[in-house]
Design a protein around this motif. Structure first.
Motif, PDB file in Angstrom:
ATOM      1  N   LYS A  80       0.834  -1.205   0.000  1.00 53.98           N
ATOM      2  CA  LYS A  80       0.000   0.000   0.000  1.00 53.98           C
ATOM      3  C   LYS A  80       0.872   1.260   0.000  1.00 53.98           C
ATOM      4  N   CYS A  81       1.951   1.224   0.790  1.00 53.58           N
ATOM      5  CA  CYS A  81       2.845   2.382   0.819  1.00 53.58           C
ATOM      6  C   CYS A  81       3.516   2.594  -0.534  1.00 53.58           C
ATOM      7  N   ALA A  82       3.882   1.487  -1.177  1.00 53.19           N
ATOM      8  CA  ALA A  82       4.559   1.600  -2.471  1.00 53.19           C
ATOM      9  C   ALA A  82       3.660   2.252  -3.508  1.00 53.19           C
ATOM     10  N   GLN A  83       2.353   2.035  -3.413  1.00 53.12           N
ATOM     11  CA  GLN A  83       1.428   2.623  -4.379  1.00 53.12           C
ATOM     12  C   GLN A  83       1.327   4.141  -4.214  1.00 53.12           C
ATOM     13  N   GLN A  84       1.676   4.640  -3.037  1.00 52.06           N
ATOM     14  CA  GLN A  84       1.575   6.071  -2.775  1.00 52.06           C
ATOM     15  C   GLN A  84       2.806   6.838  -3.256  1.00 52.06           C
ATOM     16  N   ARG A  85       3.903   6.146  -3.493  1.00 54.86           N
ATOM     17  CA  ARG A  85       5.165   6.831  -3.787  1.00 54.86           C
ATOM     18  C   ARG A  85       5.177   7.581  -5.113  1.00 54.86           C
ATOM     19  N   CYS A 135      -4.395  15.102  -4.490  1.00 49.38           N
ATOM     20  CA  CYS A 135      -4.289  13.700  -4.885  1.00 49.38           C
ATOM     21  C   CYS A 135      -3.415  12.930  -3.896  1.00 49.38           C
ATOM     22  N   ILE A 136      -2.321  13.545  -3.461  1.00 48.27           N
ATOM     23  CA  ILE A 136      -1.451  12.910  -2.472  1.00 48.27           C
ATOM     24  C   ILE A 136      -2.197  12.708  -1.163  1.00 48.27           C
ATOM     25  N   GLU A 137      -2.943  13.711  -0.755  1.00 47.99           N
ATOM     26  CA  GLU A 137      -3.743  13.613   0.471  1.00 47.99           C
ATOM     27  C   GLU A 137      -4.739  12.464   0.367  1.00 47.99           C
ATOM     28  N   ALA A 138      -5.370  12.329  -0.794  1.00 46.71           N
ATOM     29  CA  ALA A 138      -6.356  11.265  -0.991  1.00 46.71           C
ATOM     30  C   ALA A 138      -5.698   9.895  -1.019  1.00 46.71           C
ATOM     31  N   SER A 139      -4.455   9.816  -1.517  1.00 43.22           N
ATOM     32  CA  SER A 139      -3.782   8.516  -1.599  1.00 43.22           C
ATOM     33  C   SER A 139      -3.257   8.070  -0.243  1.00 43.22           C
ATOM     34  N   VAL A 140      -2.832   9.004   0.589  1.00 44.49           N
ATOM     35  CA  VAL A 140      -2.243   8.650   1.880  1.00 44.49           C
ATOM     36  C   VAL A 140      -3.306   8.235   2.891  1.00 44.49           C
ATOM     37  N   GLY A 141      -4.439   8.913   2.926  1.00 40.02           N
ATOM     38  CA  GLY A 141      -5.421   8.571   3.943  1.00 40.02           C
ATOM     39  C   GLY A 141      -6.852   8.751   3.524  1.00 40.02           C
ATOM     40  N   GLY A 142      -7.110   8.908   2.242  1.00 41.24           N
ATOM     41  CA  GLY A 142      -8.481   9.171   1.811  1.00 41.24           C
ATOM     42  C   GLY A 142      -9.040   8.144   0.857  1.00 41.24           C
ATOM     43  N   ARG A 143      -9.826   8.613  -0.080  1.00 42.10           N
ATOM     44  CA  ARG A 143     -10.594   7.708  -0.925  1.00 42.10           C
ATOM     45  C   ARG A 143      -9.752   6.949  -1.941  1.00 42.10           C
ATOM     46  N   TYR A 144      -8.491   7.336  -2.156  1.00 44.45           N
ATOM     47  CA  TYR A 144      -7.632   6.628  -3.100  1.00 44.45           C
ATOM     48  C   TYR A 144      -6.677   5.646  -2.412  1.00 44.45           C
ATOM     49  N   CYS A 145      -6.802   5.443  -1.118  1.00 44.91           N
ATOM     50  CA  CYS A 145      -5.723   4.784  -0.376  1.00 44.91           C
ATOM     51  C   CYS A 145      -5.574   3.298  -0.674  1.00 44.91           C
ATOM     52  N   PHE A 146      -6.464   2.704  -1.461  1.00 44.57           N
ATOM     53  CA  PHE A 146      -6.314   1.290  -1.804  1.00 44.57           C
ATOM     54  C   PHE A 146      -6.071   1.086  -3.295  1.00 44.57           C
ATOM     55  N   PHE A 147      -5.794   2.159  -4.014  1.00 47.00           N
ATOM     56  CA  PHE A 147      -5.643   2.069  -5.460  1.00 47.00           C
ATOM     57  C   PHE A 147      -4.211   1.697  -5.860  1.00 47.00           C
ATOM     58  N   HIS A 148      -4.091   1.007  -7.005  1.00 44.14           N
ATOM     59  CA  HIS A 148      -2.788   0.856  -7.646  1.00 44.14           C
ATOM     60  C   HIS A 148      -2.262   2.243  -8.012  1.00 44.14           C
ATOM     61  N   SER A 149      -0.932   2.371  -8.099  1.00 41.54           N
ATOM     62  CA  SER A 149      -0.339   3.678  -8.367  1.00 41.54           C
ATOM     63  C   SER A 149      -0.783   4.251  -9.705  1.00 41.54           C
ATOM     64  N   ASP A 150      -0.946   3.392 -10.721  1.00 40.34           N
ATOM     65  CA  ASP A 150      -1.367   3.904 -12.028  1.00 40.34           C
ATOM     66  C   ASP A 150      -2.792   4.431 -11.979  1.00 40.34           C
ATOM     67  N   TRP A 151      -3.639   3.784 -11.161  1.00 34.84           N
ATOM     68  CA  TRP A 151      -5.005   4.299 -10.986  1.00 34.84           C
ATOM     69  C   TRP A 151      -4.968   5.663 -10.300  1.00 34.84           C
ATOM     70  N   LEU A 152      -4.073   5.790  -9.315  1.00 35.67           N
ATOM     71  CA  LEU A 152      -3.934   7.077  -8.626  1.00 35.67           C
ATOM     72  C   LEU A 152      -3.595   8.191  -9.612  1.00 35.67           C
ATOM     73  N   ILE A 153      -2.624   7.923 -10.472  1.00 40.36           N
ATOM     74  CA  ILE A 153      -2.180   8.947 -11.420  1.00 40.36           C
ATOM     75  C   ILE A 153      -3.293   9.278 -12.410  1.00 40.36           C
ATOM     76  N   LYS A 154      -4.006   8.246 -12.862  1.00 40.22           N
ATOM     77  CA  LYS A 154      -5.118   8.485 -13.788  1.00 40.22           C
ATOM     78  C   LYS A 154      -6.218   9.305 -13.111  1.00 40.22           C
ATOM     79  N   ARG A 155      -6.560   8.990 -11.874  1.00 41.65           N
ATOM     80  CA  ARG A 155      -7.575   9.757 -11.153  1.00 41.65           C
ATOM     81  C   ARG A 155      -7.121  11.199 -10.952  1.00 41.65           C
ATOM     82  N   CYS A 156      -5.843  11.376 -10.663  1.00 42.49           N
ATOM     83  CA  CYS A 156      -5.319  12.727 -10.473  1.00 42.49           C
ATOM     84  C   CYS A 156      -5.372  13.498 -11.789  1.00 42.49           C
ATOM     85  N   ALA A 157      -5.059  12.821 -12.897  1.00 47.47           N
ATOM     86  CA  ALA A 157      -5.161  13.464 -14.203  1.00 47.47           C
ATOM     87  C   ALA A 157      -6.601  13.886 -14.478  1.00 47.47           C
TER      88      ALA A 157
END
Length: 223
Positions: free
Chosen positions: A24-29, A131-153
């Motif tokens: 999970k931490c690796a997906q946030q990096r 987006c970083i805030e959402a990935s660390v402790g919010g609604r994105y915190c269980f996403f793969h990293s590529d999903w995070l970047i796509k959602r942020c885009a």
């Protein structure tokens, strides 16, 4: 963390609950790395930025050939259809979109209502920080990293154009290329060189260091 607080209630856990904390931490990096890169990017006035995993190969000449003639001041972003390991290529225009004001919305998990809620946020910040805030402790915190970047885009209003020659999984011809650290089979190399896959390849994900060295030797042998 939200995982510890709401492990039985947070959305996404039926699929991601078995994943380790390290995963999970690796997906946030990547988003945090992107923020660091954008600081340097802005100061140096680069035109393009490639965010990619360290177990990937980049055919630099092909990438440069593809972006030649494109207007980097426009919001342009390329990626793979199914994953981010093969990288995301961003123009300076897309970078600016990630650094625009976020709209000041903050999301939180309503435990009683069992759903995400949003409210106005008094602290003005940029899209990428949200987006970083959402990935660390919010609604994105269980996403793969590529999903995070796509959602942020998506949040930044940047459309990611899919490119099939940014390979999420390297073709078998490349995976079997190198038999040792410093040598590769000439017949295999010739087959790779003559393939349409090689002539169009931009990036190739999930590949060993020795195979990357083999690909580099093939590229050098072309010159």
């Amino acid at each position: 963390t939200r995982f510890d607080e709401h492990k039985e209630r947070s959305p996404g856990l039926p699929y991601y609950g078995w994943k380790s904390v390290d995963w999970k931490c690796a997906q946030q990096r990547p988003l945090q790395a992107l923020k660091m890169a954008l600081t340097d990017f802005k100061e140096r006035r680069h035109e393009w930025l490639l965010l990619i995993d360290d177990d990937a190969y980049v055919h630099g000449e092909h990438v440069l050939r593809m972006i030649r003639g494109l207007n980097a001041s426009k919001s342009i972003m390329f990626g793979n259809r199914i994953g981010g390991g093969a990288g995301f290529l961003m123009s300076s225009g897309a970078v600016q979109a990630f650094l625009q004001p976020s709209g000041n919305k903050v999301y939180f998990w309503d435990v009683d209502g069992m759903k995400w809620q949003e409210k106005e946020d008094d602290e003005a910040t940029v899209v990428l920080d949200k987006c970083i805030e959402a990935s660390v402790g919010g609604r994105y915190c269980f996403f793969h990293s590529d999903w995070l970047i796509k959602r942020c885009a998506d949040a930044a209003g940047v459309k990611v154009e899919p490119l099939s020659n940014m390979y999420q999984n390297c073709p078998r011809g490349i995976q079997g290329l190198a038999n040792s650290t410093d040598a590769f089979d000439n017949d295999t190399a010739e087959a790779v060189l003559s393939s349409s896959m090689w002539r169009n390849l931009l990036t190739c994900h999930r590949i060993s260091p020795r195979t990357i060295r083999g690909l580099h030797k093939i590229k050098v042998s072309q010159k």
